[in-house]
Design a protein around this motif. Sequence first.
Motif, PDB file in Angstrom:
ATOM      1  N   LEU A   6      -1.114  -2.899  -5.296  1.00 57.71           N
ATOM      2  CA  LEU A   6      -1.517  -2.626  -3.923  1.00 57.71           C
ATOM      3  C   LEU A   6      -1.095  -1.213  -3.556  1.00 57.71           C
ATOM      4  CD1 LEU A   6      -0.285  -5.834  -2.036  1.00 57.71           C
ATOM      5  CD2 LEU A   6      -2.608  -5.325  -2.794  1.00 57.71           C
ATOM      6  N   ASP A   7      -2.039  -0.382  -3.162  1.00 58.99           N
ATOM      7  CA  ASP A   7      -1.728   0.942  -2.643  1.00 58.99           C
ATOM      8  C   ASP A   7      -1.667   0.805  -1.123  1.00 58.99           C
ATOM      9  OD1 ASP A   7      -1.531   3.579  -1.822  1.00 58.99           O
ATOM     10  OD2 ASP A   7      -2.976   4.307  -3.319  1.00 58.99           O
ATOM     11  N   LEU A   8      -0.476   0.902  -0.595  1.00 57.80           N
ATOM     12  CA  LEU A   8      -0.246   0.634   0.829  1.00 57.80           C
ATOM     13  C   LEU A   8      -0.175   1.894   1.675  1.00 57.80           C
ATOM     14  CD1 LEU A   8       2.460  -2.063   0.215  1.00 57.80           C
ATOM     15  CD2 LEU A   8       0.097  -2.460   0.899  1.00 57.80           C
ATOM     16  N   ARG A   9      -0.354   3.038   1.076  1.00 52.79           N
ATOM     17  CA  ARG A   9      -0.162   4.294   1.814  1.00 52.79           C
ATOM     18  C   ARG A   9      -1.104   4.447   2.998  1.00 52.79           C
ATOM     19  NH1 ARG A   9      -0.048   7.989  -3.453  1.00 52.79           N
ATOM     20  NH2 ARG A   9      -1.629   6.423  -3.970  1.00 52.79           N
ATOM     21  N   ASP A  10      -2.297   3.865   2.928  1.00 53.10           N
ATOM     22  CA  ASP A  10      -3.246   3.971   4.042  1.00 53.10           C
ATOM     23  C   ASP A  10      -3.314   2.697   4.890  1.00 53.10           C
ATOM     24  OD1 ASP A  10      -3.976   6.585   3.397  1.00 53.10           O
ATOM     25  OD2 ASP A  10      -5.506   5.906   1.982  1.00 53.10           O
ATOM     26  N   VAL A  11      -2.446   1.739   4.601  1.00 51.65           N
ATOM     27  CA  VAL A  11      -2.410   0.482   5.355  1.00 51.65           C
ATOM     28  C   VAL A  11      -1.450   0.662   6.536  1.00 51.65           C
ATOM     29  CG1 VAL A  11      -1.786  -1.966   5.233  1.00 51.65           C
ATOM     30  CG2 VAL A  11      -2.907  -0.859   3.275  1.00 51.65           C
ATOM     31  N   PRO A  12      -1.848   0.295   7.743  1.00 53.57           N
ATOM     32  CA  PRO A  12      -0.933   0.409   8.887  1.00 53.57           C
ATOM     33  C   PRO A  12       0.364  -0.370   8.630  1.00 53.57           C
ATOM     34  CG  PRO A  12      -3.155  -0.106   9.632  1.00 53.57           C
ATOM     35  CD  PRO A  12      -3.155  -0.247   8.136  1.00 53.57           C
ATOM     36  N   PRO A  13       1.515   0.207   8.983  1.00 51.63           N
ATOM     37  CA  PRO A  13       2.806  -0.438   8.697  1.00 51.63           C
ATOM     38  C   PRO A  13       2.913  -1.905   9.108  1.00 51.63           C
ATOM     39  CG  PRO A  13       3.190   1.808   9.370  1.00 51.63           C
ATOM     40  CD  PRO A  13       1.706   1.555   9.555  1.00 51.63           C
ATOM     41  N   PRO A  14       2.407  -2.330  10.275  1.00 49.40           N
ATOM     42  CA  PRO A  14       2.552  -3.758  10.620  1.00 49.40           C
ATOM     43  C   PRO A  14       1.805  -4.700   9.682  1.00 49.40           C
ATOM     44  CG  PRO A  14       1.959  -2.473  12.564  1.00 49.40           C
ATOM     45  CD  PRO A  14       1.829  -1.569  11.381  1.00 49.40           C
ATOM     46  N   GLU A  15       0.846  -4.176   8.932  1.00 45.07           N
ATOM     47  CA  GLU A  15       0.048  -5.013   8.033  1.00 45.07           C
ATOM     48  C   GLU A  15       0.593  -5.053   6.602  1.00 45.07           C
ATOM     49  OE1 GLU A  15      -4.046  -3.769   8.213  1.00 45.07           O
ATOM     50  OE2 GLU A  15      -4.002  -3.673  10.402  1.00 45.07           O
ATOM     51  N   ARG A  16       1.545  -4.199   6.298  1.00 44.89           N
ATOM     52  CA  ARG A  16       2.008  -4.062   4.909  1.00 44.89           C
ATOM     53  C   ARG A  16       2.741  -5.296   4.387  1.00 44.89           C
ATOM     54  NH1 ARG A  16       3.937   2.279   4.405  1.00 44.89           N
ATOM     55  NH2 ARG A  16       1.911   3.149   5.032  1.00 44.89           N
ATOM     56  N   HIS A  17       3.782  -5.735   5.072  1.00 49.34           N
ATOM     57  CA  HIS A  17       4.580  -6.848   4.547  1.00 49.34           C
ATOM     58  C   HIS A  17       3.774  -8.142   4.426  1.00 49.34           C
ATOM     59  CE1 HIS A  17       8.915  -5.159   4.778  1.00 49.34           C
ATOM     60  NE2 HIS A  17       8.041  -4.207   4.524  1.00 49.34           N
ATOM     61  N   PRO A  18       2.949  -8.496   5.421  1.00 44.29           N
ATOM     62  CA  PRO A  18       2.124  -9.698   5.234  1.00 44.29           C
ATOM     63  C   PRO A  18       1.197  -9.588   4.021  1.00 44.29           C
ATOM     64  CG  PRO A  18       2.173  -9.101   7.545  1.00 44.29           C
ATOM     65  CD  PRO A  18       2.832  -7.970   6.790  1.00 44.29           C
ATOM     66  N   LYS A  19       0.626  -8.419   3.825  1.00 39.53           N
ATOM     67  CA  LYS A  19      -0.264  -8.203   2.683  1.00 39.53           C
ATOM     68  C   LYS A  19       0.508  -8.369   1.368  1.00 39.53           C
ATOM     69  CE  LYS A  19      -3.787  -4.957   1.260  1.00 39.53           C
ATOM     70  NZ  LYS A  19      -5.019  -4.864   1.991  1.00 39.53           N
ATOM     71  N   ILE A  20       1.721  -7.828   1.311  1.00 41.76           N
ATOM     72  CA  ILE A  20       2.567  -7.942   0.114  1.00 41.76           C
ATOM     73  C   ILE A  20       2.939  -9.404  -0.136  1.00 41.76           C
ATOM     74  CG2 ILE A  20       4.837  -7.384  -0.850  1.00 41.76           C
ATOM     75  CD1 ILE A  20       4.555  -4.678   0.766  1.00 41.76           C
ATOM     76  N   HIS A  21       3.377 -10.099   0.900  1.00 42.50           N
ATOM     77  CA  HIS A  21       3.784 -11.498   0.746  1.00 42.50           C
ATOM     78  C   HIS A  21       2.616 -12.366   0.271  1.00 42.50           C
ATOM     79  CE1 HIS A  21       7.972 -11.600   2.095  1.00 42.50           C
ATOM     80  NE2 HIS A  21       7.641 -10.609   2.903  1.00 42.50           N
ATOM     81  N   ASN A  22       1.422 -12.133   0.809  1.00 43.42           N
ATOM     82  CA  ASN A  22       0.254 -12.905   0.384  1.00 43.42           C
ATOM     83  C   ASN A  22      -0.092 -12.637  -1.079  1.00 43.42           C
ATOM     84  OD1 ASN A  22      -0.062 -14.132   2.877  1.00 43.42           O
ATOM     85  ND2 ASN A  22      -1.517 -12.608   3.608  1.00 43.42           N
ATOM     86  N   ALA A  23      -0.065 -11.383  -1.474  1.00 44.44           N
ATOM     87  CA  ALA A  23      -0.377 -11.038  -2.865  1.00 44.44           C
ATOM     88  C   ALA A  23       0.684 -11.602  -3.812  1.00 44.44           C
ATOM     89  CB  ALA A  23      -0.475  -9.520  -3.028  1.00 44.44           C
ATOM     90  N   PHE A  24       1.950 -11.539  -3.402  1.00 50.34           N
ATOM     91  CA  PHE A  24       3.031 -12.057  -4.241  1.00 50.34           C
ATOM     92  C   PHE A  24       2.913 -13.567  -4.397  1.00 50.34           C
ATOM     93  CE2 PHE A  24       7.331 -13.446  -5.266  1.00 50.34           C
ATOM     94  CZ  PHE A  24       7.669 -12.560  -6.282  1.00 50.34           C
ATOM     95  N   ALA A  25       2.590 -14.257  -3.314  1.00 45.84           N
ATOM     96  CA  ALA A  25       2.453 -15.716  -3.355  1.00 45.84           C
ATOM     97  C   ALA A  25       1.330 -16.147  -4.294  1.00 45.84           C
ATOM     98  CB  ALA A  25       2.208 -16.259  -1.957  1.00 45.84           C
ATOM     99  N   ALA A  26       0.313 -15.309  -4.449  1.00 44.25           N
ATOM    100  CA  ALA A  26      -0.828 -15.646  -5.307  1.00 44.25           C
ATOM    101  C   ALA A  26      -0.542 -15.439  -6.793  1.00 44.25           C
ATOM    102  CB  ALA A  26      -2.045 -14.815  -4.903  1.00 44.25           C
ATOM    103  N   LEU A  27       0.577 -14.785  -7.118  1.00 43.05           N
ATOM    104  CA  LEU A  27       0.927 -14.547  -8.520  1.00 43.05           C
ATOM    105  C   LEU A  27       1.381 -15.829  -9.201  1.00 43.05           C
ATOM    106  CD1 LEU A  27       3.137 -11.320  -8.270  1.00 43.05           C
ATOM    107  CD2 LEU A  27       0.721 -11.438  -8.919  1.00 43.05           C
ATOM    108  N   ASP A  28       1.175 -15.882 -10.494  1.00 44.46           N
ATOM    109  CA  ASP A  28       1.749 -16.954 -11.300  1.00 44.46           C
ATOM    110  C   ASP A  28       3.157 -16.560 -11.708  1.00 44.46           C
ATOM    111  OD1 ASP A  28      -0.545 -18.569 -11.261  1.00 44.46           O
ATOM    112  OD2 ASP A  28      -1.402 -17.553 -13.007  1.00 44.46           O
ATOM    113  N   SER A  29       3.951 -17.519 -12.083  1.00 37.41           N
ATOM    114  CA  SER A  29       5.295 -17.262 -12.576  1.00 37.41           C
ATOM    115  C   SER A  29       5.239 -16.302 -13.754  1.00 37.41           C
ATOM    116  CB  SER A  29       5.941 -18.583 -12.998  1.00 37.41           C
ATOM    117  OG  SER A  29       7.228 -18.355 -13.502  1.00 37.41           O
ATOM    118  N   GLY A  30       6.121 -15.301 -13.747  1.00 38.56           N
ATOM    119  CA  GLY A  30       6.171 -14.322 -14.824  1.00 38.56           C
ATOM    120  C   GLY A  30       5.307 -13.099 -14.597  1.00 38.56           C
ATOM    121  N   GLU A  31       4.461 -13.123 -13.571  1.00 42.14           N
ATOM    122  CA  GLU A  31       3.622 -11.965 -13.260  1.00 42.14           C
ATOM    123  C   GLU A  31       4.354 -11.018 -12.313  1.00 42.14           C
ATOM    124  OE1 GLU A  31      -0.923 -13.457 -13.772  1.00 42.14           O
ATOM    125  OE2 GLU A  31      -0.023 -13.808 -11.801  1.00 42.14           O
ATOM    126  N   THR A  32       3.825  -9.806 -12.184  1.00 46.11           N
ATOM    127  CA  THR A  32       4.435  -8.826 -11.297  1.00 46.11           C
ATOM    128  C   THR A  32       3.396  -8.247 -10.342  1.00 46.11           C
ATOM    129  OG1 THR A  32       4.067  -6.991 -12.824  1.00 46.11           O
ATOM    130  CG2 THR A  32       6.183  -8.133 -12.992  1.00 46.11           C
TER     131      THR A  32
END
Length: 77
Positions: A6-32
């Motif tokens: 995820l390239d977050l440099r152009d994402v407004p700050p209030p939207e960054r952490h939710p976007k990160i948490h959603n992407a992380f939750a979608a990962l399988d165990s052992g992924e990054t």
Amino acid sequence: MPAETLDLRDVPPPERHPKIHNAFAALDSGETLQIINDHEPRPLFYEMKAEVEAFDAENYAVEQRDDEEFVATLPKQ
């Protein structure tokens, strides 16, 4: 190799952490999840460590590529 980047440099700050948490939750165990940010994501590290049981804090890494480019790797247990 990260499962997702995820390239977050152009994402407004209030939207960054939710976007990160959603992407992380979608990962399988052992992924990054790799994020590219305009500042060191230290607050995110502490948030993930405190709130996300599957976050592998021991293998977290961040690299500063220039003044406004930080690349962090968030591994999932």
